[in-house]
Design an enzyme around this catalytic site. Structure first.
Site, PDB file in Angstrom:
ATOM      1  N   LYS A  68      55.574  -9.740  37.827  1.00 27.97           N
ATOM      2  CA  LYS A  68      56.634  -9.029  38.554  1.00 27.97           C
ATOM      3  C   LYS A  68      57.675 -10.003  39.072  1.00 27.97           C
ATOM      4  CE  LYS A  68      53.402  -5.359  39.765  1.00 27.97           C
ATOM      5  NZ  LYS A  68      52.502  -4.784  40.784  1.00 27.97           N
ATOM      6  N   GLN A  77      50.498  -5.922  46.789  1.00 25.47           N
ATOM      7  CA  GLN A  77      49.637  -5.801  45.614  1.00 25.47           C
ATOM      8  C   GLN A  77      48.261  -5.276  46.009  1.00 25.47           C
ATOM      9  OE1 GLN A  77      50.566  -6.315  42.371  1.00 25.47           O
ATOM     10  NE2 GLN A  77      48.564  -5.495  41.835  1.00 25.47           N
ATOM     11  N   ASP A 125      57.227   0.718  45.625  1.00 19.83           N
ATOM     12  CA  ASP A 125      56.060   1.165  44.858  1.00 19.83           C
ATOM     13  C   ASP A 125      55.911   2.682  44.910  1.00 19.83           C
ATOM     14  OD1 ASP A 125      54.587  -0.518  43.257  1.00 19.83           O
ATOM     15  OD2 ASP A 125      53.534  -1.457  44.922  1.00 19.83           O
TER      16      ASP A 125
END
Length: 292
Positions: A52, A96, A119
């Site tokens: 990412k 994460q 997200d």
């Protein structure tokens, strides 16, 4: 059978984002800035975050990685998130998952400013999605939608089956497929571990999205000829013959299912790159919303 190549589609989307970011720079506007948080040293998580961060760099998006040891407390993580929420230079925040057992994921997700929740996991953004209102769509379902659009897959009036009901993939995917608009207008069945006659549901589907995390669960005898199959799963399976000692398997038995399909995603190289492309798209959108 044709392959829904997420690497090619994702690269095309990232190039569009790069051009938009470059245009913002030319106009003297703010460049998107993503803050990524990684707790611990889980190998898969480290790889995902690294991919990412690299994708951000290639697209001209700034990124800052905050890496903490696995003994980080929930309080300390929430304090860091509050700091990032209050930092005007940060447009998007990514934590994460999974997190160590001492940290409650739901508390962490709720702590992120919904306007920086790239997200798309915050309850506010999930509620906006349910109502068809503007918000941040979870990156994996959003990436699948972008993939279907890129390859011009017709979805209107189709029967779709989503296997898996997580808040990260299954539920939002079922909503997106049923909503009006591109890659939508499907009649959707959401299946899960308690679904009776699961095979029968899958056999009726024109579009199958497998997101249950069980390697090669979907077999050839479950698939209707000509179906479009989206494999979200990715699991490390031991394989001594490989240099790494393992191989990556999806939720679909690719070698036996693919001859039956009109389109199918590979694993790896299918949904994964599209998830990253969608995350970058959300980060750019967050920047534009906050800074014009």
């Amino acid at each position: 059978m044709q392959v829904l190549d997420g690497k090619k589609a994702g690269q095309a989307i990232r190039e569009e984002i790069r051009l938009q970011v470059a245009q913002r720079l030319t106009e003297g506007k703010k460049i998107p800035h993503l803050a990524a948080i990684l707790v611990g040293n889980n190998g898969a998580s480290t790889t995902y975050v690294g991919a990412k961060v690299k994708a951000c760099e290639e697209a001209g998006i700034r990124s800052t990685l905050h890496h903490f040891e696995s003994d980080l407390t929930e309080f300390q993580l929430l304090e860091k998130i509050r700091d990032l929420n209050n930092d005007p230079d940060i447009d998007g925040i990514l934590v994460q998952l999974p997190l160590p057992k001492q940290i409650r994921e739901e508390e962490v997700i709720r702590a992120i400013d919904p306007e920086k929740d790239v997200d798309g996991f915050h309850p506010i953004n999930q509620g906006l999605l349910m109502q068809g209102l503007p918000g941040f769509i979870p990156a994996t379902p959003y990436g699948i939608v972008l993939l279907l659009q890129h390859y011009k897959i017709e979805t209107t009036g189709k029967e779709a089956v989503v296997i898996g009901r997580s808040n990260i993939v299954g539920r939002p995917m079922s909503i997106l497929l049923s909503q009006p608009g591109p890659a939508g207008n499907c009649t959707v069945t959401l299946c899960h571990s308690k679904t009776q006659n699961l095979n029968e549901h899958i056999r009726r589907a024109d579009i199958v999205v497998a997101a249950l995390g069980q390697p090669e669960f979907v077999k050839a005898d479950m698939i209707k000829a000509g179906a479009v199959v989206i494999d979200v799963g990715i699991t490390r399976v031991d394989n001594p013959s490989k240099k790494s000692g393992f191989e990556l398997k999806g939720d679909v038995d690719f070698s036996n299912v693919s001859p039956l399909c009109s389109w199918i995603t590979p694993v790896p190289g299918g949904v994964g790159p599209m998830t990253i492309a969608a995350l970058l798209q959300n980060t750019l959108l967050a920047c534009v919303r906050r800074n014009n």
